[in-house]
Design an enzyme around this catalytic site. Structure first.
Site, PDB file in Angstrom:
ATOM      1  CG  ASN A  23     -15.938 -34.525  68.954  1.00  0.00           C
ATOM      2  OD1 ASN A  23     -15.109 -34.859  69.808  1.00  0.00           O
ATOM      3  ND2 ASN A  23     -16.212 -35.096  67.701  1.00  0.00           N
ATOM      4  CB  CYS A  56     -13.520 -36.776  63.751  1.00  0.00           C
ATOM      5  SG  CYS A  56     -14.041 -38.353  64.620  1.00  0.00           S
ATOM      6  CD  GLU A  62      -8.997 -43.610  70.176  1.00  0.00           C
ATOM      7  OE1 GLU A  62      -9.987 -43.051  69.826  1.00  0.00           O
ATOM      8  OE2 GLU A  62      -8.291 -43.362  71.065  1.00  0.00           O
TER       9      GLU A  62
HETATM   10  P1  NDP Z   1      -7.687 -29.446  68.705  1.00  0.00           P
HETATM   11  O1  NDP Z   1      -6.680 -29.848  67.815  1.00  0.00           O
HETATM   12  O2  NDP Z   1      -7.809 -27.925  68.710  1.00  0.00           O
HETATM   13  O3  NDP Z   1      -7.540 -29.621  70.185  1.00  0.00           O
HETATM   14  C1  NDP Z   1      -7.498 -31.203  70.662  1.00  0.00           C
HETATM   15  C2  NDP Z   1      -6.680 -31.157  71.962  1.00  0.00           C
HETATM   16  O4  NDP Z   1      -5.370 -30.915  72.053  1.00  0.00           O
HETATM   17  C3  NDP Z   1      -7.232 -30.077  73.148  1.00  0.00           C
HETATM   18  O5  NDP Z   1      -7.256 -30.920  74.336  1.00  0.00           O
HETATM   19  C4  NDP Z   1      -6.328 -29.414  72.971  1.00  0.00           C
HETATM   20  O6  NDP Z   1      -6.197 -28.417  74.078  1.00  0.00           O
HETATM   21  C5  NDP Z   1      -4.820 -29.977  72.772  1.00  0.00           C
HETATM   22  N1  NDP Z   1      -3.927 -29.242  72.201  1.00  0.00           N
HETATM   23  C6  NDP Z   1      -3.834 -28.025  71.418  1.00  0.00           C
HETATM   24  N2  NDP Z   1      -2.533 -27.734  71.086  1.00  0.00           N
HETATM   25  C7  NDP Z   1      -1.711 -28.552  71.865  1.00  0.00           C
HETATM   26  C8  NDP Z   1      -0.359 -28.679  71.873  1.00  0.00           C
HETATM   27  N3  NDP Z   1       0.481 -28.102  71.211  1.00  0.00           N
HETATM   28  N4  NDP Z   1       0.267 -29.730  72.424  1.00  0.00           N
HETATM   29  C9  NDP Z   1      -0.517 -30.913  73.025  1.00  0.00           C
HETATM   30  N5  NDP Z   1      -1.970 -30.633  73.203  1.00  0.00           N
HETATM   31  C10 NDP Z   1      -2.646 -29.484  72.417  1.00  0.00           C
HETATM   32  O7  NDP Z   1      -9.130 -30.143  68.505  1.00  0.00           O
HETATM   33  P2  NDP Z   1     -10.488 -29.792  69.064  1.00  0.00           P
HETATM   34  O8  NDP Z   1     -10.573 -29.874  70.521  1.00  0.00           O
HETATM   35  O9  NDP Z   1     -10.905 -28.469  68.331  1.00  0.00           O
HETATM   36  O10 NDP Z   1     -11.586 -30.869  68.301  1.00  0.00           O
HETATM   37  C11 NDP Z   1     -11.849 -30.828  67.024  1.00  0.00           C
HETATM   38  C12 NDP Z   1     -11.010 -31.691  66.189  1.00  0.00           C
HETATM   39  O11 NDP Z   1     -10.930 -33.211  66.577  1.00  0.00           O
HETATM   40  C13 NDP Z   1     -11.455 -31.987  64.862  1.00  0.00           C
HETATM   41  O12 NDP Z   1     -10.429 -31.814  63.767  1.00  0.00           O
HETATM   42  C14 NDP Z   1     -12.014 -33.372  64.882  1.00  0.00           C
HETATM   43  O13 NDP Z   1     -12.185 -33.957  63.472  1.00  0.00           O
HETATM   44  C15 NDP Z   1     -10.850 -33.938  65.630  1.00  0.00           C
HETATM   45  N6  NDP Z   1     -11.370 -35.316  66.291  1.00  0.00           N
HETATM   46  C16 NDP Z   1     -11.039 -36.636  65.856  1.00  0.00           C
HETATM   47  C17 NDP Z   1     -11.659 -37.808  66.266  1.00  0.00           C
HETATM   48  C18 NDP Z   1     -11.127 -38.946  65.693  1.00  0.00           C
HETATM   49  O14 NDP Z   1     -11.270 -39.901  66.384  1.00  0.00           O
HETATM   50  N7  NDP Z   1     -10.273 -38.998  64.778  1.00  0.00           N
HETATM   51  C19 NDP Z   1     -12.917 -37.529  67.317  1.00  0.00           C
HETATM   52  C20 NDP Z   1     -13.263 -36.164  67.475  1.00  0.00           C
HETATM   53  C21 NDP Z   1     -12.747 -35.231  67.046  1.00  0.00           C
HETATM   54  P3  NDP Z   1      -6.958 -26.894  74.150  1.00  0.00           P
HETATM   55  O15 NDP Z   1      -8.481 -27.445  73.676  1.00  0.00           O
HETATM   56  O16 NDP Z   1      -6.917 -26.300  75.285  1.00  0.00           O
HETATM   57  O17 NDP Z   1      -6.662 -26.196  72.780  1.00  0.00           O
END
Ligand code: NDP
Length: 485
Positions: A154, A285, A459
């Site tokens: 995002n 998020c 952060e």
């Molecule tokens: P995901 O959890 O699907 O993915 C996050 C990252 O983790 C991606 O780069 C993903 O790769 C990677 N990933 C997936 N599986 C694994 C694994 N087993 N081991 C290591 N890395 C892995 O989240 P989204 O990208 O869909 O983002 C949305 C989510 O992020 C929402 O839940 C949102 O709330 C949260 N978020 C939290 C924030 C915060 O600061 N608290 C800010 C912004 C978003 P890949 O994309 O290839 O699956």
């Protein structure tokens, strides 16, 4: 359209690097559904190369004075600001977020982080602890080593910079794996850090899917992982880090409450609810997606909100008049449409929006649900899209109890003109980031992060330093050592 294909998929050791042996990563412009670039996921050789570069660069980077490291970070901040327009256009292509947002919320936020931690780097010191008979301990604040960043889709520029700025300020080097959905912006950040003077290997970008991130994390050369992602991914990544006792920061999802009392300034509360649900097409998020409105204000609130939602400009994200862009992907659009169906089936009233728009790309009209109850899926689960649920409450005690009745604890907000009540409720919220008469503001000076299932660590602000460094105690004796024999 301009050519958005980067020179290569990865950025390692101060230069672009390609290996087409990895799985393709098509980059889709969410506003049209068209492919705008094609990258490749990292092969094992790419992963090894990035970790080798980051490990090799770390001791010399840590050996610079904080002031020298900080100067490079601040220079990168200046370059980012100079290129804000270009960076914002790229962010818009990566994510679909409208230019009216990306111009003020992405490269600028990244620049703030680099400037803030760049300024702090020179004053990251230990302490002196006097002991008996002239003995003393001094502490050294030391880097952890190589930090792995894993990003969500995002806010790709902001997420990378929020991790890199404190990590690099503390003398760590970094390998960043952006989300494969939005892989372009982080490469530009790497270019800019090199241009600002960061030595090769200090900040590397490796593209890939979850599997590549897991492989990076499993490598003993990684000392810490900082993830921004969903709770299910967080559980996996935290467990993998724990298996090797690695440091971890988890910035995860939420289902945050926004509590609006009868005595709140109506226009202000409506504005906050709009920002807390529809900014970035709801893909934030910390969004306040459970909007609890006190009984006496409910009708007026819904009326005003529905009227103002008609003013949303849903259109070409590159037109600065646009205020709502598409969802980031077909997958995310489908998830959101499913939740909207569930909301209707479970008996919530769809007051406005909620339909897919008939045009190429991943478009939806922001949805407003009323008559939502706590047990409905739309009130319990993170949707990560433009779906606002309005719930009614009567007493303060009830509002706090229901606001806290969730596994998440990322953010929470209260709107009231009774400031005593505002502070009382902020104290009672079970959330890491709370607001009184404001919502979703994330200045770099303030700690940001979650409690409960929403995360571990913080952060931004000085608080981040503790999560990107470790303290070593050095005991110094001015006395003879006594031994029993
Ligand atoms: P995901 O959890 O699907 O993915 C996050 C990252 O983790 C991606 O780069 C993903 O790769 C990677 N990933 C997936 N599986 C694994 C694994 N087993 N081991 C290591 N890395 C892995 O989240 P989204 O990208 O869909 O983002 C949305 C989510 O992020 C929402 O839940 C949102 O709330 C949260 N978020 C939290 C924030 C915060 O600061 N608290 C800010 C912004 C978003 P890949 O994309 O290839 O699956």
């Amino acid at each position: 359209m301009q050519d958005l294909q980067p020179k290569a998929s990865h950025y390692i050791d101060g230069a672009y690097h390609e290996d087409t042996g990895g799985n393709p990563i098509p980059v889709i412009y969410p506003a049209t559904g068209a492919e705008i670039a094609r990258l490749h996921a990292a092969t094992d050789a790419v992963i090894d190369r990035a970790l080798a570069a980051a490990s090799a660069a770390q001791p010399a980077w840590a050996a610079l004075t904080g002031t020298m490291r900080g100067r490079i970070l601040r220079r990168a901040a200046d370059i980012l600001r100079d290129r804000n327009h270009e960076m914002s256009v790229l962010e818009t292509h990566d994510t679909g977020k409208p230019l009216s947002e990306t111009l003020v919320a992405d490269a600028t936020s990244a620049a703030d982080a680099l400037e803030y931690f760049g300024g702090l780097a020179g004053s990251l010191t230990g302490e002196h602890i006097p002991l008996a008979d002239g003995d003393f301990v001094y502490t050294r604040r030391e880097a952890l080593g190589v930090v792995l960043g894993i990003g969500a889709w995002n806010y790709p520029t902001q997420i990378a910079a929020w991790k890199a700025a404190p990590a690099l300020a503390c003398g760590n080097t970094m390998v960043m794996k952006p989300s494969e959905t939005t892989p372009l912006c982080t490469l530009k950040l790497a270019e800019i850090l090199t241009e600002a003077g960061a030595p090769p290997g200090v900040f590397n970008v490796v593209q890939g899917y979850g599997a590549q991130a897991a492989k990076l994390l499993d490598d003993p050369r990684v000392a810490k992982v900082s993830l921004t992602g969903s709770v299910p991914t967080g559980r996996k990544v935290y467990a993998a880090a724990a298996a090797q006792l690695k440091h971890a920061t988890m910035e995860l999802g939420g289902k945050s409450p926004l509590v609006i009392f009868d005595d709140a300034d109506l226009d202000n509360a409506v504005s906050a609810a709009i920002n807390a649900n529809f900014y970035s097409t709801g893909q934030i998020c910390s969004n306040g997606t459970r909007v609890f409105v006190q009984k006496g204000l409910r009708k007026k609130f819904l009326k005003s909100l529905a009227r103002r939602m008609k003013d949303a400009v849903i259109g070409d994200p590159l037109d600065e008049a646009t205020t709502i862009g598409p969802m980031v992907s077909q997958r995310q659009l489908d998830i959101v449409l499913d939740y909207i169906e569930q909301g209707k089936v479970e008996g919530a009233t769809l007051v406005a929006g909620g339909a897919r728009l008939d045009r190429p790309g991943f478009w939806i009209a922001p949805a407003l649900f009323a008559d939502v109850t706590d047990d409905m899926a739309i009130a319990r689960e993170e949707i990560f899209g433009p779906v606002m649920s309005v719930l009614e409450f009567t007493t303060e005690e009830e509002a706090i109890r229901r606001a806290n009745a969730t596994e998440f604890g990322l953010a929470a907000g209260v709107f009231t003109s009774d400031l005593v009540r505002g502070h009382r409720i902020a104290a009672a919220f079970q959330a890491g980031t709370t607001y009184i008469n404001a919502y979703n503001l994330t200045p770099v000076e303030a700690p940001f992060g979650g409690s409960k299932a929403s995360g571990v660590g913080r952060e931004n602000s000085r608080a981040a330093i503790a999560h990107y460094s470790q303290v070593k105690s050095v005991y110094v004796s001015l006395n003879k050592t006594e031994a029993p024999f």
